[in-house]
Design an enzyme around this catalytic site. Sequence first.
Site, PDB file in Angstrom:
ATOM      1  N   SER A 102     -11.077 106.100 -33.972  1.00  0.00           N
ATOM      2  CA  SER A 102     -12.050 107.162 -33.764  1.00  0.00           C
ATOM      3  C   SER A 102     -12.743 107.014 -32.406  1.00  0.00           C
ATOM      4  CB  SER A 102     -13.042 107.154 -34.932  1.00  0.00           C
ATOM      5  OG  SER A 102     -13.906 108.250 -34.901  1.00  0.00           O
ATOM      6  N   HIS A 127      -8.832 110.974 -34.478  1.00  0.00           N
ATOM      7  CA  HIS A 127      -9.071 112.098 -35.383  1.00  0.00           C
ATOM      8  C   HIS A 127     -10.215 112.940 -34.838  1.00  0.00           C
ATOM      9  CE1 HIS A 127     -12.090 109.623 -38.077  1.00  0.00           C
ATOM     10  NE2 HIS A 127     -12.493 109.735 -36.842  1.00  0.00           N
TER      11      HIS A 127
END
Length: 198
Positions: A102, A127
Site C-alpha cells: 500500500s 491497491h
Amino acid sequence: MEKNYMTIPYVIEQTSRGERSYDIYSRLLKDRIIFLGGEINDDVANVVIAQLLFLESADPEKDISLYINSPGGVVTAALGMYDTMQYVKPDVATLCVGQAASAGALLLAGGAKGKRFATANSRIMIHQPSGGSRGMVTDMEIQLKETIRLKSILNNIMANHTGQDIKKLEADMDRDYFMSAEEAKDYGIIDKVFSSRE
C-alpha cells in the site's frame, strides 16, 4: 487490550575518547540509513521527514537509504514522506526488506531511479486507497470526493515512477495486487532484487 512493547537494542561503540551507546535507529541514522518498520501514521511520518531533512542538512550530496518493512497506513502521512523524498537534494535509495504494501509500495517506488531495491523474498502490494465515513450524507460525499482525489494522485505518482500505463495501473490497483520482488522489478516499482550484499 494488550500492548506490545518492543525492546529497542542499543549498540556500544568504542572510540579514543571512551564508549558511546546508541539506540539501533540512531546508529543507523549515523550511516544515513532510515528504517521504516510497521504501520505508517502521522507520528511515524514526522520522524522520517525530520530524519530526511536532518540528513540533507548534514550532507546534501550524499545518498540517503530508506529501508522499508511496512504494511502501509495513512495515505496523507505517506504522501508527506514521499514529497519530502522528492524535495531533498540527496538521492533517496529505497530497499524493501519483508514487505512494502500500500503506502509502503508508494515510498518504495518513489526512491531515486536506479536505486530502488528489494530483497529476494520481499513482497510488494499495491491497491487503491481505502476510506470510510459516517454521519450526514453531505459529509460522506465530501469524504468520498477527497478519497477519489487521493486515488488519482496515487495513481499518477505510481504511473510516473513505474512507467506503467495509467489505465493498466488503475485496473491493477482496483484490488490488492501482490507481487514478488522479481515481479515488482518487471512492473517498474524497483530496479533490482538483492539476495546478498555486493
